[in-house]
Design an enzyme around this catalytic site. Structure first.
Site, short mmCIF file in Angstrom:
data_model
loop_
_atom_site.label_atom_id
_atom_site.label_comp_id
_atom_site.label_asym_id
_atom_site.label_seq_id
_atom_site.Cartn_x
_atom_site.Cartn_y
_atom_site.Cartn_z
N LYS A 151 0.85 -1.19 0.00
CA LYS A 151 0.00 0.00 0.00
C LYS A 151 0.89 1.24 0.00
CE LYS A 151 -4.55 0.60 1.99
NZ LYS A 151 -5.58 0.13 2.91
N GLU A 200 -19.95 -5.69 9.94
CA GLU A 200 -20.93 -4.91 10.71
C GLU A 200 -22.00 -5.78 11.35
OE1 GLU A 200 -19.76 -4.07 7.73
OE2 GLU A 200 -18.83 -2.11 8.03
N ARG A 203 -25.92 -2.42 6.65
CA ARG A 203 -25.61 -3.86 6.58
C ARG A 203 -26.23 -4.64 7.73
NH1 ARG A 203 -20.78 -5.35 3.76
NH2 ARG A 203 -21.37 -4.78 1.65
#
Ligand SMILES: Cc1ncc(C[n+]2csc(CCOP(=O)(O)OP(=O)(O)O)c2C)c(N)n1
Length: 627
Positions: free
Chosen positions: A280, A363, A391
């Site tokens: 990253k 979630e 969600r």
């Protein structure tokens, strides 16, 4: 601008490049991203990590006939650049400009939109099955980050893939990071593969082989060698158990290796998973040093990566309040679903490391986990963005509310999110929470009231939620939190002709409207509702007796929102007083600057004034009376 990049107008332009030119192009794209995003902001780190991966995919496959899906799709900037959107790239996330994610309406190369995590594998499988049923031949490639595999949906898809298609390519883009460090057993499992010395060795070996002979044979050799090693290391490779052939881990920055591997995988007659290792932030030191910060950010200095220090945010105010409450109450625990940074909980973590839980991008699990803890006497606080809590609707109903468990939901980014656009706007939470029995739903006008509401929630015997927006707080003098009377609104100013209710951070608009109407000679009451549920029906009834109209301001869709709650309450008490509801219309709102979008969609004081004045005309204007 550098020469090669300027010559790329579509993926077809890539196909004639040599590997050396592709490598140069990758560097040019990196420089382009660093410069361009320094002005617009965006997901710099994830995008710097997938430049070679994306180029290799476009080199081997042919979109739009072949289909690329990216999980979350925050890492699609190279894809946008090579699919004809380079010249518009400076407009990314800007009003009227390119969206920061994949968008089906933006380009024929964007076959599937996203913004929430965990959807790529399911959608890709749907496309693969549709292709198989139609007798098509196109390739479908789903790219998902390591953190996407902390999400249940990815595994629900894995459970079905091998039973339903023989042709699907899944790319696991493993950089060991979610926004924060990736967490849990899956993250450890990937880490074990990546750091295992046998694999390191194999990896070097396979790279050399591919570079030497290239093509299918090389990958076959690589695979045979890896299989042998896997047999020794992990007799039951996770993905093989799901029926996907596992390849990797391969260096996600080695273009020739990626290209040769994709050429081979294109002809596979079983679903495959290619594990690529990427870094990253690659190519920009500040982004490699501060991975978390550079996941996604606003404008920065392209030399140093420095950003300007902002005012205190609602997320920070929430975290400070939670630390204070947790200091006083040992039952308080904090839960995040992979958003310690965004929700502010990373400020809580050092104070109470044992009472802090990052559960991954999960979630639903976060909410049910909270329910479990609440049954044992804890006071879980789930800090989840309004958009991501969508969600977990069923767990909120079935696990928390139905069992009357005292879980507090702190809904960050409730309201228009701005630059990120419709996948991230938090415009539906009142609608999805208001109809749930037992729920206490609140919206604070400032950071002190946020702390009050959190303290109040801790006194309740059932579920509650507080919604607050993205961005800076009101900036009031800090005071100790106090318990609020549940279901009681705060009258900011009394008045007799119109009652204006400004929900949460919209209160200043209510005050502004009142000032304007008073300047016109009307007597306007200003109310801070505090509670969306239970509503202060007594207060509403009092004003319904005297005012000619109500006005409600909310940063939420109009349908089923706060204003609708007021309408329903008035209707039930037999009142005919009209309600002007200032809220977002029944459509998806694009990305852009919050203020400009409010203007465009009429979430303004002027619009409210325009709508309410005709309703007040039967009242006598004082100025007229006086004259
Ligand atoms: C349902 C959901 N929850 C939370 C998020 C916020 N989020 C955006 S990207 C991200 C991390 C993604 O990590 P990974 O998939 O590994 O990709 P990377 O950024 O590392 O390339 C998270 C948690 C989201 N997009 N969707």
């Amino acid at each position: 601008m550098a020469a090669l990049l300027e010559s790329i107008h579509s993926p077809a332009d890539l196909k004639s490049l040599s590997f050396a030119q592709m490598a140069q192009l990758a560097e040019e794209i990196r420089e382009f991203l660093i410069q361009s995003l320094s002005r617009t902001g965006g997901h710099l780190g994830p995008n710097l990590g997938v430049v070679e991966l994306t180029l290799a995919m476009h080199y081997v496959f042919n979109t739009p006939e072949d289909k690329f899906l990216f999980d979350v799709s925050h890492q699609v900037y190279t894809h946008k650049i090579v699919t004809g959107r380079r010249e518009q790239f400076a407009t990314i996330r800007q009003p009227g400009g390119l969206n920061g994610f994949m968008l089906r309406t933006e380009c024929e190369h964007d076959c599937y939109g996203a913004g929430h995590a965990g959807t790529a594998l399911s959608a890709a499988l749907g496309m693969a099955v549709a292709r198989d049923m139609a007798g098509g031949t196109e390739n479908i490639v789903a790219v998902a980050g390591d953190a996407a595999f902390t999400n249940g949906i990815s595994f629900e898809a894995l459970n079905n893939i091998a039973d339903q298609t023989r042709r699907l390519i899944v790319v696991l883009n493993d950089n060991e990071w979610s926004i924060d460090r990736n967490v849990g057993a899956i993250a450890r499992y990937f880490h074990r593969i990546v750091t295992n010395e046998h694999y390191q060795h194999l990896h070097d070996f396979s790279r050399k082989v591919v570079q030497k002979i290239g093509g299918q044979t090389a990958v076959n050799v690589m695979r045979r060698a890896e299989e042998a090693a896997k047999g020794i290391l992990w007799p039951s490779m996770l993905f093989e158990e799901f029926g996907l052939e596992y390849y990797g881990p391969v260096d996600g920055h080695n273009l020739p290796l990626l290209v040769e591997t994709f050429k081979f995988l294109k002809n596979a007659d079983r679903p495959v998973l290619l594990h690529v290792l990427t870094q990253k932030g690659r190519g920009f030191q500040p982004a490699m040093d501060l991975t978390k910060k550079f996941h996604g950010l606003g404008p920065y200095d392209p030399e140093t990566g420095k950003t300007s220090a902002g005012q205190q945010t609602w997320s920070e105010a929430f975290a400070n309040a939670l630390v204070e409450l947790a200091n006083q109450d040992s039952r308080v625990v904090a839960i995040t679903a992979a958003m310690p940074n965004g929700t502010g909980l990373d400020l809580f973590r050092p104070h109470h490391p044992n009472r802090y839980f990052d559960v991954g991008i999960a979630e639903e699990h976060a909410v049910i986990f909270a329910a479990g803890m609440a049954t044992r006497g804890f006071r879980p606080v789930c800090a989840i963005y309004s958009t991501f809590l969508q969600r977990a609707f069923d767990p909120i109903v079935h696990d928390v509310a139905l069992q009357k468990l005292p879980v507090l939901f702190c809904l960050d980014r409730a309201g228009l999110s701005g630059d990120d656009g419709p996948t991230h706007h938090g415009l539906f939470d009142i609608a999805y929470l208001r109809g749930i029995p037992e729920m206490v739903l609140m919206a604070p006008k400032d950071e002190n009231e946020l702390a009050d509401m959190m303290k109040t929630a801790l006194t309740l015997n059932g579920p509650s939620a507080v919604r607050y927006p993205r961005g800076p707080v009101a900036g009031v003098q800090h005071r100790a939190p106090q318990v609020l009377p549940v279901g009681k609104a705060e009258v900011i100013a009394d008045g007799s002709e119109v009652a204006i209710l400004g929900l949460g951070h919209m209160l200043p608009m209510a005050i502004d409207l009142a000032l304007k109407l008073e300047a016109d000679g009307y007597s306007a009451a200003v109310i801070n509702p505090r509670f969306i549920k239970p509503l202060d029906n007594r207060l509403l009834a009092q004003y319904a007796e005297k005012v000619a109209a109500f006005v409600t301001f909310e940063d939420h869709v109009k349908m089923s929102g706060f204003g609708s709650a007021v309408l329903e309450a008035l209707e039930e008490m037999g009142s005919k007083v009209p309600v002007v509801r200032i809220a977002w219309p029944d459509q998806f709102i694009e990305h852009g600057k919050i203020e400009a979008l409010r203007q465009k969609y009429g979430l303004t004081v002027e619009e409210a004034q325009k709508q309410v004045l005709p309703l007040l005309s039967r009242s006598q204007r004082r100025t007229l009376v006086a004259s």
